[in-house]
Scaffold this active site. Structure first.
Site, PDB file in Angstrom:
ATOM      1  N   LYS A   1      44.674  -5.087 -73.145  1.00 33.35           N
ATOM      2  CA  LYS A   1      44.904  -6.510 -73.437  1.00 33.35           C
ATOM      3  C   LYS A   1      46.177  -7.013 -72.758  1.00 33.35           C
ATOM      4  O   LYS A   1      46.233  -8.143 -72.292  1.00 33.35           O
ATOM      5  CB  LYS A   1      45.007  -6.757 -74.947  1.00 33.35           C
ATOM      6  CG  LYS A   1      43.742  -6.480 -75.707  1.00 33.35           C
ATOM      7  CD  LYS A   1      42.668  -7.508 -75.424  1.00 33.35           C
ATOM      8  CE  LYS A   1      41.400  -7.130 -76.164  1.00 33.35           C
ATOM      9  NZ  LYS A   1      40.236  -7.879 -75.767  1.00 33.35           N
TER      10      LYS A   1
ATOM     11  N   LYS B   1      26.674  -0.801 -68.869  1.00 35.87           N
ATOM     12  CA  LYS B   1      25.831  -1.134 -70.006  1.00 35.87           C
ATOM     13  C   LYS B   1      25.837  -2.632 -70.280  1.00 35.87           C
ATOM     14  O   LYS B   1      26.703  -3.359 -69.803  1.00 35.87           O
ATOM     15  CB  LYS B   1      26.236  -0.325 -71.232  1.00 35.87           C
ATOM     16  CG  LYS B   1      27.519  -0.738 -71.909  1.00 35.87           C
ATOM     17  CD  LYS B   1      27.661   0.069 -73.199  1.00 35.87           C
ATOM     18  CE  LYS B   1      28.600  -0.627 -74.148  1.00 35.87           C
ATOM     19  NZ  LYS B   1      28.792   0.068 -75.404  1.00 35.87           N
TER      20      LYS B   1
ATOM     21  N   LYS C   1      28.760  -8.116 -73.820  1.00 35.22           N
ATOM     22  CA  LYS C   1      29.022  -9.546 -73.982  1.00 35.22           C
ATOM     23  C   LYS C   1      29.852 -10.078 -72.825  1.00 35.22           C
ATOM     24  O   LYS C   1      29.554 -11.088 -72.234  1.00 35.22           O
ATOM     25  CB  LYS C   1      29.851  -9.774 -75.246  1.00 35.22           C
ATOM     26  CG  LYS C   1      29.115  -9.579 -76.524  1.00 35.22           C
ATOM     27  CD  LYS C   1      29.977 -10.172 -77.644  1.00 35.22           C
ATOM     28  CE  LYS C   1      29.990  -9.361 -78.926  1.00 35.22           C
ATOM     29  NZ  LYS C   1      28.759  -8.989 -79.504  1.00 35.22           N
TER      30      LYS C   1
END
Ligand code: TRP
Length: 329
Positions: free
Chosen positions: A111, A194, A197
């Site tokens: 982050k 994969k 989102k």
């Protein structure tokens, strides 16, 4: 009976990867475990959603969970922010969570790199809140993907630390959980990795037929096999993996044989795949839409879930407060 707990962030809709990789198993698990399924809306605040979006996001995920087959009578389905005992346990656990270990978490370091302008304390203590989510129900098993393994490891650490510190046996150590056969990892449509989102490569349960057709037709392929029985490159294998979960065996075998004989036409395969995804999706999509319209039902589900979750959570918090030494006058 063992307790299983699963949380999902309230950002983004459920995609086929969520369904086949997790939710489909949750539906079965409900009969064998004491299940808690919750929507992590406090966690979603680390990215500062707009107030007008926050509730709608939660509502969407709730409707999708229900449409996918989670049963509010069998399981405890709830919204994190409906359970004030969770932030209380989070505060207590924060006292024994060390800055150094939190700073070393991979997701936190990630982050810092990806959103340097918003490195808030909520991000730093994200694993503590997640630990509170889990141990507040004394969960034994937590179905998590690879990306959440470290957070689960921290939850174990905080649970053990608490037990050790007060010389009690309050919290069981939660372990990662794979229900049934090997987890199906659903690939994205962009040729690698994969379905996720953030990757924008997913097909959502709520996608309309024309959206599904468009996404599938755009999926990455190659110029086709040149040798009989050659192994499939990743992008092609991905389409076959999707076919395996939504199409009939016969359909899968048919295209597999075509591939092996170098006679495959990817356009045909994609058309078939799109139609089979649509066939699978449509009943669920209709159910999601109906459920979203039924405010009364959603309210009932959320209230029932909150009541059951609080009953379990308040027992733990009461015990924890006594262990720590809080006494009422
Ligand atoms: N961090 C999880 C995710 O991003 C969501 C989550 C929050 C969670 N609390 C949890 C998952 C507790 C399992 C258990 O996917």
């Amino acid at each position: 009976m063992e307790t299983v707990l699963s949380g999902i962030r309230s950002t983004g809709n459920l995609h086929l990867g969520n369904y086949f990789g997790a939710v489909k198993n949750f539906v079965k698990m409900q009969n064998e475990y004491n299940c808690f399924f919750f929507i992590a809306d406090y966690h979603s605040l680390t990215t500062h959603p707009k107030p007008e979006d926050l509730h709608n996001n939660v509502k969407k995920v709730l409707a999708e969970y229900l449409a996918a087959g989670l049963d509010p009578e069998k399981s405890t389905i709830y919204i994190q922010s409906d359970v004030p005992e969770i932030p209380e346990l989070y505060l207590l656990l924060n006292m024994n969570a060390y800055i150094g270990e939190l700073e070393r978490t991979t997701t936190f370091k990630e982050k810092i790199r990806t959103q340097p302008d918003n490195v808030n304390a909520g991000l730093l203590t994200y694993p503590v809140l997640m630990a509170a989510d889990i141990i507040i129900h004394k969960a034994n098993k937590v179905p998590v993907g690879k990306d959440q393994e470290q957070n689960l490891e921290m939850a174990r650490k905080f649970a053990k630390r608490f037990n050790h510190m007060y010389n009690v046996d309050c919290f069981p150590e939660p372990s990662a959980f794979n229900f049934g056969k090997q987890l199906v990892k659903i690939p994205g449509l962009d040729g690698s990795g994969k379905m996720g989102k953030s990757e924008g490569n997913g097909i959502y349960l709520i996608d309309e037929p024309k959206v599904i057709r468009k996404k599938v037709m755009k999926a990455k392929t190659d110029s086709g096999p040149t040798q009989e029985n050659q192994s499939k490159p990743e992008a092609i294998e991905n389409l076959f993996t999707l076919m395996k979960v939504v199409s009939t065996n016969d359909t899968y075998e048919y295209f597999d044989e075509k591939y092996n004989k170098c006679e495959i036409r990817y356009g045909d395969l994609k058309k078939q795949l799109a139609e089979d995804i649509i066939k699978f999706n449509t009943p669920m999509r209709e159910k999601i839409i109906d459920t979203l319209k039924n405010e009364e039902y959603l309210r009932k589900v959320a209230n029932l879930g909150a009541q059951k979750a609080r009953e379990s959570a308040s027992k733990t918090v009461k015990e924890v407060r006594e262990i720590i030494g809080f006494k009422s006058f």
